[in-house]
Structures are given as C-alpha cells and as structure tokens.
Design a protein around this motif. Structure first.
Motif, PDB file in Angstrom:
ATOM      1  N   ARG A 111       0.824  -1.213   0.000  1.00  0.00           N
ATOM      2  CA  ARG A 111       0.000   0.000   0.000  1.00  0.00           C
ATOM      3  C   ARG A 111       0.859   1.265   0.000  1.00  0.00           C
ATOM      4  NH1 ARG A 111      -2.154  -3.318  -1.224  1.00  0.00           N
ATOM      5  NH2 ARG A 111      -2.053  -2.027  -3.084  1.00  0.00           N
ATOM      6  N   HIS A 112       1.994   1.242   0.658  1.00  0.00           N
ATOM      7  CA  HIS A 112       2.877   2.416   0.681  1.00  0.00           C
ATOM      8  C   HIS A 112       3.469   2.678  -0.702  1.00  0.00           C
ATOM      9  CE1 HIS A 112       5.454   5.512   2.302  1.00  0.00           C
ATOM     10  NE2 HIS A 112       6.531   4.893   1.842  1.00  0.00           N
ATOM     11  N   CYS A 113       3.596   1.627  -1.493  1.00  0.00           N
ATOM     12  CA  CYS A 113       4.178   1.761  -2.828  1.00  0.00           C
ATOM     13  C   CYS A 113       3.153   2.138  -3.880  1.00  0.00           C
ATOM     14  CB  CYS A 113       4.854   0.449  -3.231  1.00  0.00           C
ATOM     15  SG  CYS A 113       6.190  -0.058  -2.129  1.00  0.00           S
ATOM     16  N   ASP A 114       1.886   2.139  -3.527  1.00  0.00           N
ATOM     17  CA  ASP A 114       0.817   2.436  -4.478  1.00  0.00           C
ATOM     18  C   ASP A 114       0.371   3.885  -4.329  1.00  0.00           C
ATOM     19  OD1 ASP A 114      -1.091   1.914  -6.487  1.00  0.00           O
ATOM     20  OD2 ASP A 114      -1.471  -0.083  -5.664  1.00  0.00           O
ATOM     21  N   THR A 115      -0.549   4.304  -5.186  1.00  0.00           N
ATOM     22  CA  THR A 115      -1.022   5.692  -5.157  1.00  0.00           C
ATOM     23  C   THR A 115      -2.274   5.823  -4.312  1.00  0.00           C
ATOM     24  OG1 THR A 115      -2.451   5.409  -7.096  1.00  0.00           O
ATOM     25  CG2 THR A 115      -0.145   6.024  -7.502  1.00  0.00           C
ATOM     26  N   ALA A 120      -7.568   3.961  -2.198  1.00  0.00           N
ATOM     27  CA  ALA A 120      -8.912   4.142  -1.635  1.00  0.00           C
ATOM     28  C   ALA A 120      -9.888   3.081  -2.149  1.00  0.00           C
ATOM     29  CB  ALA A 120      -9.429   5.545  -1.903  1.00  0.00           C
ATOM     30  N   PRO A 121     -10.032   2.881  -3.478  1.00  0.00           N
ATOM     31  CA  PRO A 121     -10.937   1.814  -3.929  1.00  0.00           C
ATOM     32  C   PRO A 121     -10.437   0.414  -3.600  1.00  0.00           C
ATOM     33  CG  PRO A 121      -9.844   2.861  -5.808  1.00  0.00           C
ATOM     34  CD  PRO A 121      -9.555   3.708  -4.611  1.00  0.00           C
ATOM     35  N   ILE A 122      -9.114   0.232  -3.547  1.00  0.00           N
ATOM     36  CA  ILE A 122      -8.579  -1.079  -3.159  1.00  0.00           C
ATOM     37  C   ILE A 122      -9.028  -1.423  -1.746  1.00  0.00           C
ATOM     38  CG2 ILE A 122      -6.438  -2.248  -2.463  1.00  0.00           C
ATOM     39  CD1 ILE A 122      -5.113  -0.996  -4.949  1.00  0.00           C
ATOM     40  N   LEU A 264     -17.266   3.943   5.778  1.00  0.00           N
ATOM     41  CA  LEU A 264     -16.302   3.117   5.062  1.00  0.00           C
ATOM     42  C   LEU A 264     -15.553   3.919   3.999  1.00  0.00           C
ATOM     43  CD1 LEU A 264     -18.376  -0.176   4.629  1.00  0.00           C
ATOM     44  CD2 LEU A 264     -16.478   0.236   6.219  1.00  0.00           C
ATOM     45  N   GLN A 265     -16.271   4.808   3.316  1.00  0.00           N
ATOM     46  CA  GLN A 265     -15.597   5.629   2.311  1.00  0.00           C
ATOM     47  C   GLN A 265     -14.621   6.594   2.962  1.00  0.00           C
ATOM     48  OE1 GLN A 265     -15.902   5.222  -1.168  1.00  0.00           O
ATOM     49  NE2 GLN A 265     -14.007   6.378  -0.903  1.00  0.00           N
ATOM     50  N   GLN A 271      -7.231   6.178   5.001  1.00  0.00           N
ATOM     51  CA  GLN A 271      -6.153   5.199   4.959  1.00  0.00           C
ATOM     52  C   GLN A 271      -5.261   5.422   3.739  1.00  0.00           C
ATOM     53  OE1 GLN A 271      -7.836   1.177   5.488  1.00  0.00           O
ATOM     54  NE2 GLN A 271      -7.137   1.312   7.604  1.00  0.00           N
ATOM     55  N   ALA A 272      -5.872   5.751   2.609  1.00  0.00           N
ATOM     56  CA  ALA A 272      -5.088   6.028   1.401  1.00  0.00           C
ATOM     57  C   ALA A 272      -4.139   7.194   1.628  1.00  0.00           C
ATOM     58  CB  ALA A 272      -6.020   6.311   0.229  1.00  0.00           C
ATOM     59  N   GLN A 273      -4.597   8.206   2.358  1.00  0.00           N
ATOM     60  CA  GLN A 273      -3.743   9.346   2.677  1.00  0.00           C
ATOM     61  C   GLN A 273      -2.594   8.925   3.592  1.00  0.00           C
ATOM     62  OE1 GLN A 273      -5.907  12.660   4.282  1.00  0.00           O
ATOM     63  NE2 GLN A 273      -4.088  13.892   4.663  1.00  0.00           N
TER      64      GLN A 273
END
Length: 303
Positions: A111-115, A120-122, A264-265, A271-273
């Motif tokens: 996850r740290h290596c992704d955008t 977020a959708p993942i 959840l959204q 989490q993505a941030q």
C-alpha cells in the motif's frame, strides 16, 4: 497439525490434520487437497442448522489477506445462495492460536508503494471481502479463540455477538502503526462501547484483555471454550422461529448500518492518505523489525 475438540454436545465433529472426520450430527467440509482451504465450513447442531466458519491460516495467525478474504466471501455467497433455507445461525472463529492477528505485512507494505487514488478503492474492496458477513440473513456470533488485532477485531465487530476466551488480547492498533482505522472500526466501535471508550481505544491503539472487553461491552461474555459456547447460543437461536429471528436480525442491523457506507468511504480515503506518509512506512518497518516506531511527521497547517 490442526486439531480441535469441542465440549458442547451440540458440536459432534472434529477435523484432524488434513482429513475431515464427521461423527453423527455434523456435516464437515474438510480438506480436499494437500493445500488446506483458507476457510472451512462445518454444519453442526440440531439438523445441522448452525454453520461454523473457520478462518484456516493458523501458520499466519489468520492474517487478513486477499486470499483469505476471497475465500471467506465465497463461503458467504455459497451459504446465501445455496444453503439459506437450512441455515439458522453462523459462528465464525479462527484455527489455531489466533482469531486473527490483523493485516498482512506484505499487503501493508504494498500500500505504501501504491497511489492514494488507487488505494482508496482497493481498501473499499478489501473491507467488503470480510464485511460481507453482514449479508448473512441469520445471527452471526464471533467465537474469539485467540488474539483479535486490527482488522481481525474489525471483523469481529461486524458480527452480531462476540464471545471470547479468557485473557485474550484484542485491540484496534491502527494509529500505533501510523494508519487511520479501517473496515468499519470508526463506525461500529462507538456504537458498541460508546464514543468516549471508542475514542480512547482508537486514538491510542491500546490492546485490552477479553475481561476488560466484557466490562466495556465489546464482548458479550468470556468462556473457557468460546467456540462451544458460541455454538450453544447459536443453536438456541436456530431453534427459535426462523422468520422472527431473521426479521429481528434485519431490524437490528438496519439500525446499526445507518451511515456505514459513508464511514467506510471516509476510512478508505483516510487510509489512502496515511499510506503515502513517512510515518506509515516507519510503522510498518518497525513491525517487521520488531521494534517501537519513531514517528516524526508533525505538521502545521499554515499557508
């Protein structure tokens, strides 16, 4: 070797090693190949109306992986599609020493290596792999046989009732990892234990015992054999009026689910941030290296 023995008379089956054994009164779906299934299902109790669904990756402490989530969602889909007419209640538990130790380290590192736009959708998809447990039309009891940490405890929170073994450790340790809580933690926990107790648990990432969890209302009760206790309770529910039980489950969950989608959204976005932050990378590596993390990303918000 995986083995278990349940003291409840309602559960008359066992699984030993890679061979499934059934005694009168139970139906076991066991191991069909040299690779044990990620999730197993056993029908127990009077007329087999209770399904025991077991997370079956004890070597990984039942960590929440994509593989485990896909297997679990497949089991739920099968129960809903093919077995709903014979189902009275469900018990979920973990094989081995843990209920679930939470997130998988490889997944967390990826996850740290992704955008952020992908993460977020993942994460929304990842949550649903386990939160689909709430689509089951019957009561679901979590038999917490061992540690329930992070996403593992979130999974238990999504169940209707929780029964735990004595002295089991549980906690929502996300912030201690440099990560916003996910999988419905910020939605379910305040409803279950109240805003103040939930805030303390979520903001500190503290780990508590099952006895403290009972005192806070997080767990219904403890039992020396939580699986047998859960099966006994589930069998009692399965023997009640099916329409009455299912409509009551629906009413209780509808009240609890108000605002769940938005939560959840929000969690997935947050989490993505966090996944992009230096603190998150430090937190994950600290876990891998078995040391305390050193967080340093203190920011101001002035222009």
């Amino acid at each position: 070797m995986l083995s278990f023995r349940l003291s409840s008379r309602l559960l008359q089956g066992r699984v030993v090693g890679r061979q499934a054994c059934a005694l009168p009164g139970s139906v076991v779906r066991g191991f069909a190949s040299d690779v044990p299934p990620a999730v197993t299902v056993e029908r127990v109790g009077p007329q087999g109306r209770v399904a025991v669904v077991r997370l079956n990756r004890p070597d990984k402490l039942n960590a929440m992986t994509t593989e485990l989530g896909d297997a679990f969602s497949h089991v739920v889909s099968t129960l809903n599609r093919e077995e709903a007419e014979t189902l009275g209640a469900v018990v979920v538990t973990g094989a081995g020493k843990a209920f679930s130790a939470g997130g998988d380290l490889e997944f967390l590192r990826n996850r740290h290596c992704d955008t952020a736009s992908r993460n977020a959708p993942i994460m929304r998809t990842f949550y649903q792999r386990f939160l689909c447990v709430r689509s089951l039309p019957v009561p679901v009891i979590a038999a917490i046989n061992g540690p329930a940490i992070g996403a593992g405890l979130c999974f238990a929170l999504a169940c209707d009732i929780r029964i735990a073994a004595p002295k089991v450790k549980m906690g929502l340790t996300f912030t201690a990892l440099g990560l916003h809580p996910g999988m419905g933690a910020t939605h379910f926990l305040p409803q279950i234990v109240g805003h103040q107790a939930a805030s303390e648990m979520l903001l500190t990432g503290q780990v508590i015992s099952s006895e403290e969890a009972v005192a806070r209302g997080l767990v219904a009760r403890t039992a020396e054999d939580p699986l047998a206790a859960a099966v006994e309770s589930a069998a009692s529910m399965a023997s009640a009026g099916p329409v009455a039980v299912r409509t009551t489950v629906r009413s209780l969950r509808m009240r609890q689910d108000v605002g769940l989608d938005q939560a959840l959204q929000r969690e997935a976005d947050a989490q993505a941030q966090c996944y992009a932050s230096a603190d998150y990378s430090e937190g994950v590596e600290a876990v891998a290296e078995k040391r305390k993390p050193v967080f340093s990303q203190f920011e101001h918000y002035r222009e």
